[in-house]
Design an enzyme around this catalytic site. Structure first.
Site, mmCIF file in Angstrom:
data_model
loop_
_atom_site.group_PDB
_atom_site.id
_atom_site.type_symbol
_atom_site.label_atom_id
_atom_site.label_comp_id
_atom_site.label_asym_id
_atom_site.label_seq_id
_atom_site.Cartn_x
_atom_site.Cartn_y
_atom_site.Cartn_z
ATOM 1 N N GLU A 121 4.160 1.122 -6.934
ATOM 2 C CA GLU A 121 2.838 1.473 -6.428
ATOM 3 C C GLU A 121 1.917 0.312 -6.765
ATOM 4 O O GLU A 121 1.648 0.040 -7.948
ATOM 5 C CB GLU A 121 2.345 2.753 -7.113
ATOM 6 C CG GLU A 121 0.983 3.207 -6.673
ATOM 7 C CD GLU A 121 1.027 3.956 -5.356
ATOM 8 O OE1 GLU A 121 -0.015 3.991 -4.682
ATOM 9 O OE2 GLU A 121 2.091 4.499 -5.006
ATOM 10 N N ALA A 158 0.841 -1.192 0.000
ATOM 11 C CA ALA A 158 0.000 0.000 0.000
ATOM 12 C C ALA A 158 0.874 1.240 0.000
ATOM 13 O O ALA A 158 1.577 1.510 0.964
ATOM 14 C CB ALA A 158 -0.894 -0.014 1.234
ATOM 15 N N CYS A 159 0.845 2.009 -1.078
ATOM 16 C CA CYS A 159 1.737 3.152 -1.237
ATOM 17 C C CYS A 159 0.968 4.323 -1.843
ATOM 18 O O CYS A 159 -0.170 4.187 -2.260
ATOM 19 C CB CYS A 159 2.916 2.806 -2.141
ATOM 20 S SG CYS A 159 3.825 1.323 -1.636
ATOM 21 N N THR A 160 1.615 5.491 -1.888
ATOM 22 C CA THR A 160 1.053 6.668 -2.550
ATOM 23 C C THR A 160 2.176 7.347 -3.320
ATOM 24 O O THR A 160 3.274 7.536 -2.780
ATOM 25 C CB THR A 160 0.449 7.657 -1.542
ATOM 26 O OG1 THR A 160 -0.430 6.976 -0.653
ATOM 27 C CG2 THR A 160 -0.315 8.752 -2.267
#
Length: 521
Positions: free
Chosen positions: A95, A2-4
């Site tokens: 991502e 889970a990344c941004t």
């Protein structure tokens, strides 16, 4: 994972740099410790085997030196995350993004299948290696590319050959261009050049919302893709553009004679390949909404006039900002927890339900933030700057490190399984956990620390740039490493001071405190 991600084109940035940045977040309930490393050509493997995918591939014999941010505990693989190579090419991977059942049915992910039984036994079935995954991509791509566009080409060819066991988005940049690649199913991919005057927001969803397939099949000025993408889309009825009429042609165009096979030359990959699930609307789209709300504040984001809301499926992939964007803007949006809205878990607006409605960008399980800046106005020998933060972003500071070096400061490289304030990663984890418990009481100390370190970082870059501008080329890497080390020494002192202040403030608020004291020691 889970990344941004946020990507900033060179005409949209404050100084003409290309900037690519990503939070690497551990899965829910996990906190994967991170560290930094410079990988020398002699240390790069020639035969590489992944841990999760059980895939073995041969790598070229002439790797470049590169920086990376690997896991400190490698039981799940390297996860090198982000870095620069010695040719001033940057990569951040990955991502994690979403897809849909039609895509995954048309081109299944390549998952590892263990052998069944023992060879020679009745019912034995051999195992199958999985494809490439996030644990692998920086290691098998970044040391071998000389431009962002070349990064897309190399990764695309690897995906076509070996496949992948997960859906991912990957950014590449050089001094001129930023490219964003998205995997589509097990072996297919698309990539788009970020417009120079725009920024891109990516919150764990397949994001590209317009793709010129004719350009990808022709000049590849701004688009690249799997060579068979059009045929594969036509065979599996993946184009949802109005007017597409199946494998015999495309309404309003030249049809099959033009070779479009019922797939529009310009289509929306988010509709064709992506998802619009209920979970997207609480986990993914609100993050893009908030980032763009910050960077284009004059648009209508709230109230009855708002065309785009936190759960909107139409939030654009790229947008021209209202003003040029800075490193501090990037850090702010990648630390955000919906400040100024009813959705802020630390805020006073809204209700307890709204304050927990959406997944924050600055979350407890942020592991590292790498902001990769390539500056066009200084010589190539020192134009790459890797701004780094560890731990939960609302409570950490972003500091710059020159990327054209042979070694990085021990304080950022020494992370292990042992929790210790001698490690920048663990010091930040401790600060975040303590400060969160008394967010408002600790806010001033945290903000002061962030501002001091940001200012010292800009000062270090300005002074070091001037000092090495006339240096002999062979002396530049050592001078840059020395500047990194000096800043890291100050960073350690300031981080320990903040840890002490936060510890004191939160200790005073412990529920077992009592105001009466005998004043004896």
């Amino acid at each position: 994972m889970a990344c941004t991600t946020i990507l900033v084109g060179k005409a949209a940035s404050y100084d003409g740099s290309t900037i690519i940045a990503r939070n690497e977040d551990s899965p829910n309930g996990q906190f994967r410790p991170k560290r930094m490393e410079v990988v020398q050509p002699t240390d790069q493997p020639r035969t590489y085997t992944s841990v999760l995918g059980h895939l073995t591939i041969e790598l070229p014999d002439s790797p470049l030196r590169y920086t990376s941010v690997p896991d400190a505990i490698t039981d799940q693989g390297i996860w090198a995350a982000a870095g620069f190579n010695s040719e001033n090419v940057a990569m951040t991977a990955t991502e994690t993004i979403t897809s849909n059942e039609r895509v995954l049915g048309a081109d299944p992910l390549v998952s590892f299948v263990p052998a069944k039984g023992a060879e020679g036994d009745p019912g034995y079935a051999p195992g199958r290696a999985g494809g490439l995954g996030e644990e692998d991509l920086v290691t098998v791509v970044l040391p071998y590319i000389h431009s962002a566009r070349e990064g897309v080409a190399r990764l695309g060819s690897l995906l076509e050959e070996y496949g992948t066991y997960e859906m991912n988005g990957i950014a590449f940049s050089d001094v001129d261009e930023i490219w964003w690649l998205e995997t589509v199913g097990g072996h297919h991919w698309i990539a788009k050049r970020v417009p120079d005057d725009a920024y891109v927001t990516m919150p764990n969803q397949l994001g590209i919302d317009s793709f010129d397939l004719a350009d990808a099949e022709g000049e590849q000025r701004n688009h690249m893709a799997s060579p068979d993408l059009r045929q594969w889309m036509a065979d599996n009825h993946l184009d949802l553009t109005f007017g597409a009429v199946g494998p015999v042609g495309f309404a309003g165009k030249e049809g099959a004679a033009a070779g479009n096979l019922g797939v529009a030359d310009v289509f929306n990959p988010r509709e064709a390949f992506g998802s619009h699930s209920d979970s997207d609307h609480v986990y993914n789209t609100p993050r893009a909404w908030y980032m763009q709300r910050c960077l284009n504040p004059s648009a209508a984001w709230d109230g009855p006039a708002a065309k785009l809301r936190p759960e909107s499926d139409a939030i654009p992939w790229s947008r021209t900002p209202e003003r040029k964007l800075t490193i501090e803007d990037v850090k702010y949006v990648l630390s955000a927890h919906y400040q100024g809205t009813p959705f802020d878990p630390y805020g006073w607006q809204g209700t307890p339900d709204t304050r927990g409605a959406y997944r924050p960008i600055g979350i407890n399980r942020n592991g590292q933030l790498a902001v990769l800046q390539i500056r066009p106005y200084v010589p190539a020998a020192f134009r790459s700057v890797q701004w780094m933060a560890f731990g939960s972003n609302p409570f950490n500071a972003l500091v710059p490190l020159y990327g054209n070096v042979d070694e990085l400061p021990e304080y950022l490289c020494n992370t292990s399984e042992r929790v210790t304030s001698e490690s920048f990663y663990w010091a930040n984890r401790l600060i975040g956990a303590l400060a969160d418990a008394r967010f408002h009481d600790n806010a001033a100390a945290v903000e002061g620390y962030q501002e001091r370190m940001g200012a010292l970082g800009h000062q270090m870059l300005r002074e070091t740039d001037a000092a090495v501008a006339e240096a002999v080329a062979d002396e530049v890497p050592a001078a840059l490493a020395h500047a990194n080390g000096e800043l890291a020494a100050t960073l350690k002192r300031e981080t320990e001071k903040l840890l002490g202040r936060v510890l004191y403030t939160t200790s005073c608020a412990m529920r077992n405190g009592f105001s009466m004291s005998d004043n004896e020691r």
